[in-house]
Design an enzyme around this catalytic site. Structure first.
Site, PDB file in Angstrom:
ATOM      1  NE  ARG A 135      -0.288   1.622   3.598  1.00 28.86           N
ATOM      2  CZ  ARG A 135       0.925   2.518   3.732  1.00 28.86           C
ATOM      3  NH1 ARG A 135       2.004   2.067   3.999  1.00 28.86           N
ATOM      4  NH2 ARG A 135       0.880   3.872   3.685  1.00 28.86           N
ATOM      5  N   GLY A 136       0.087   2.334  -0.055  1.00 30.01           N
ATOM      6  CA  GLY A 136       1.003   3.468  -0.348  1.00 30.01           C
ATOM      7  C   GLY A 136       1.104   3.805  -1.803  1.00 30.01           C
ATOM      8  CB  ALA A 137       0.764   6.687  -3.780  1.00 28.34           C
ATOM      9  CG  ASP A 147      -3.098   8.123  -1.398  1.00 27.67           C
ATOM     10  OD1 ASP A 147      -3.429   8.665  -0.450  1.00 27.67           O
ATOM     11  OD2 ASP A 147      -2.412   7.180  -1.674  1.00 27.67           O
ATOM     12  NE  ARG A 156      -6.228   0.572  -1.665  1.00 25.58           N
ATOM     13  CZ  ARG A 156      -5.641   1.240  -0.754  1.00 25.58           C
ATOM     14  NH1 ARG A 156      -4.446   1.196  -0.544  1.00 25.58           N
ATOM     15  NH2 ARG A 156      -6.400   2.139   0.302  1.00 25.58           N
ATOM     16  CG  ASN A 179      -2.402  11.693   2.258  1.00 27.98           C
ATOM     17  OD1 ASN A 179      -1.743  10.571   1.647  1.00 27.98           O
ATOM     18  ND2 ASN A 179      -2.035  11.707   3.536  1.00 27.98           N
ATOM     19  CE  LYS A 180      -5.255   5.717   4.271  1.00 25.18           C
ATOM     20  NZ  LYS A 180      -6.477   4.830   3.699  1.00 25.18           N
ATOM     21  CD  GLN A 189      -3.432   2.738   6.654  1.00 29.06           C
ATOM     22  OE1 GLN A 189      -4.056   3.304   7.752  1.00 29.06           O
ATOM     23  NE2 GLN A 189      -4.219   2.463   5.749  1.00 29.06           N
TER      24      GLN A 189
HETATM   25  O1  MRU Z   1      -4.603   3.229   2.217  1.00 33.49           O
HETATM   26  P1  MRU Z   1      -3.171   3.536   2.076  1.00 33.49           P
HETATM   27  O2  MRU Z   1      -2.456   3.016   3.358  1.00 33.49           O
HETATM   28  O3  MRU Z   1      -2.266   2.949   0.857  1.00 33.49           O
HETATM   29  O4  MRU Z   1      -3.052   5.208   1.987  1.00 33.49           O
HETATM   30  C1  MRU Z   1      -1.818   5.552   2.050  1.00 33.49           C
HETATM   31  C2  MRU Z   1      -1.703   7.048   2.060  1.00 33.49           C
HETATM   32  O5  MRU Z   1      -2.682   7.699   2.110  1.00 33.49           O
HETATM   33  C3  MRU Z   1      -0.429   7.815   2.139  1.00 33.49           C
HETATM   34  O6  MRU Z   1      -0.351   8.952   2.681  1.00 33.49           O
HETATM   35  C4  MRU Z   1      -0.258   8.157   0.520  1.00 33.49           C
HETATM   36  O7  MRU Z   1      -0.221   6.837  -0.303  1.00 33.49           O
HETATM   37  C5  MRU Z   1       1.248   8.513   0.452  1.00 33.49           C
HETATM   38  S1  MRU Z   1       2.535   7.369   0.674  1.00 33.49           S
HETATM   39  C6  MRU Z   1       3.975   8.161   0.194  1.00 33.49           C
END
Ligand code: MRU
Length: 330
Positions: free
Chosen positions: A46-48, A230, A84, A239-240, A189
């Site tokens: 996970r994470g962009a 994201d 996703r 973002n999250k 997270q």
């Molecule tokens: O649902 P996730 O854990 O994939 O969400 C991740 C985030 O929102 C991060 O802040 C974002 O991807 C940036 S990661 C460098």
């Protein structure tokens, strides 16, 4: 090991299973595209930026499938892109590997061009994050306490991290930085991953619940807010879920709110209205692990991301520099 990488000997994608952290550090191997899609959906990876690399390696797995014709392949790759929907990096990685593959004249050639490109994306991610760290660390001052949300660290990327990469670089350059990590409900997270990463690196970190951010800012305990992204669109940043709340609160208290994001997360032709915000399962709010924490028949709303407009953002830190005048430069 890096968060995600290709194993040449076994011809598999290897990734750290982030659903098990911090209790267990386990590497998962995906030999089939379906396994990788499943890993993406359940947030094992996970994470962009990490999703960008996962998408590209996924294209390689698609070309390695046994029975395939062009329309089946295209269908599988579409499924991968949709695993996703909010982080633009997933389709960015898929598209780059797919376009590279199209230079091949046989399935084998296509697969090896896709693999070359996927490895390039993974290497670039690390270099880009180091650059983001260089630019971003100049914004942090010795003694700063930085509040962050979710995980924009090495686990969200191939390595180093975006927001946490900025903090790592600042510390490497001799600045004393402390972090306040918001736990990031419902999937935590922040507490499971950010706190774990920072403790591993011996970077001072204090864990708070998401709902404490206004109080700690009011108490003067935070100098800066720094998060990842994201997707960066025309008018702001996705973002999250919870990021927008911190941005509003930071504005009220005059605390600069920064976003660290690679250009691969930019989708500035698009308006925020056109972006799909992933809605996740009600189970994430009804249960905490196996324990039921809400009546099972309650109505649940569980969006995974939110949108923060540029008015609330002091600057976006990229690998090409810091964008302050967000409306004009983007
Ligand atoms: O649902 P996730 O854990 O994939 O969400 C991740 C985030 O929102 C991060 O802040 C974002 O991807 C940036 S990661 C460098």
């Amino acid at each position: 090991m890096r968060t995600i990488e290709w194993d040449d000997e076994k011809a598999v994608v290897k990734l750290v299973d982030q659903t098990l952290l911090p209790g267990e550090y386990k590497i998962v191997e995906c030999t089939q595209l379906d396994e990788l899609i499943e890993a993406i959906k359940r947030l094992a990876v996970r994470g962009a930026p990490a999703l960008g690399a996962a998408g590209a390696f996924g294209v390689v797995l698609a070309f390695m499938m046994k029975e395939q014709d062009e329309s089946k392949l295209k269908g599988e790759v579409e499924k991968l892109k949709k695993a996703r929907p909010t982080a633009v990096n997933l389709s960015y990685g898929v598209n780059r590997a797919w376009q590279a593959a199209m230079r091949g004249r046989s399935i084998q050639e296509m697969s090896s061009y896709a693999l070359e490109e996927a490895k390039r994306i993974a290497e670039e991610d690390v270099a880009v994050n180091k650059k983001i760290g260089e630019y971003g660390s100049a914004l942090l001052e010795d003694g700063d306490v930085v509040l962050t949300h979710c995980n924009a660290g090495r686990l969200a990327c191939v390595d180093w991290g975006t927001a946490l990469g900025v903090i790592r670089t600042a510390i490497e350059r001799g600045k004393r930085i402390e972090v306040i990590a918001c736990e990031t409900r419902p999937l935590n997270q922040g507490s499971r991953l950010t706190a774990w990463e920072l403790v591993q690196d011996k970077i001072p970190v204090t864990l708070i619940t998401d709902s404490m951010s206004a109080a700690v800012m009011r108490e003067g305990k935070v100098n800066k807010v720094l998060v990842g992204a994201d997707r960066v669109v025309k008018e702001g940043v996705f973002n999250k879920i919870g990021t927008y709340m911190h941005a509003v609160v930071a504005k009220v208290h005059g605390i600069p709110f920064y976003v660290a994001a690679p250009l691969s997360s930019f989708d500035t032709e698009r308006s925020y209205k056109e972006v799909e915000i992933e809605e996740r399962s009600p189970e994430e709010l009804l249960f905490f692990g196996k324990k039921q924490i809400a009546p099972l028949d309650v109505k649940v709303y569980n969006p995974a991301f939110d949108f923060t407009p540029f008015e609330l953002i002091e600057a976006v830190i990229t690998e090409k520099g810091v964008i302050h005048d967000l409306k004009e430069d983007i």
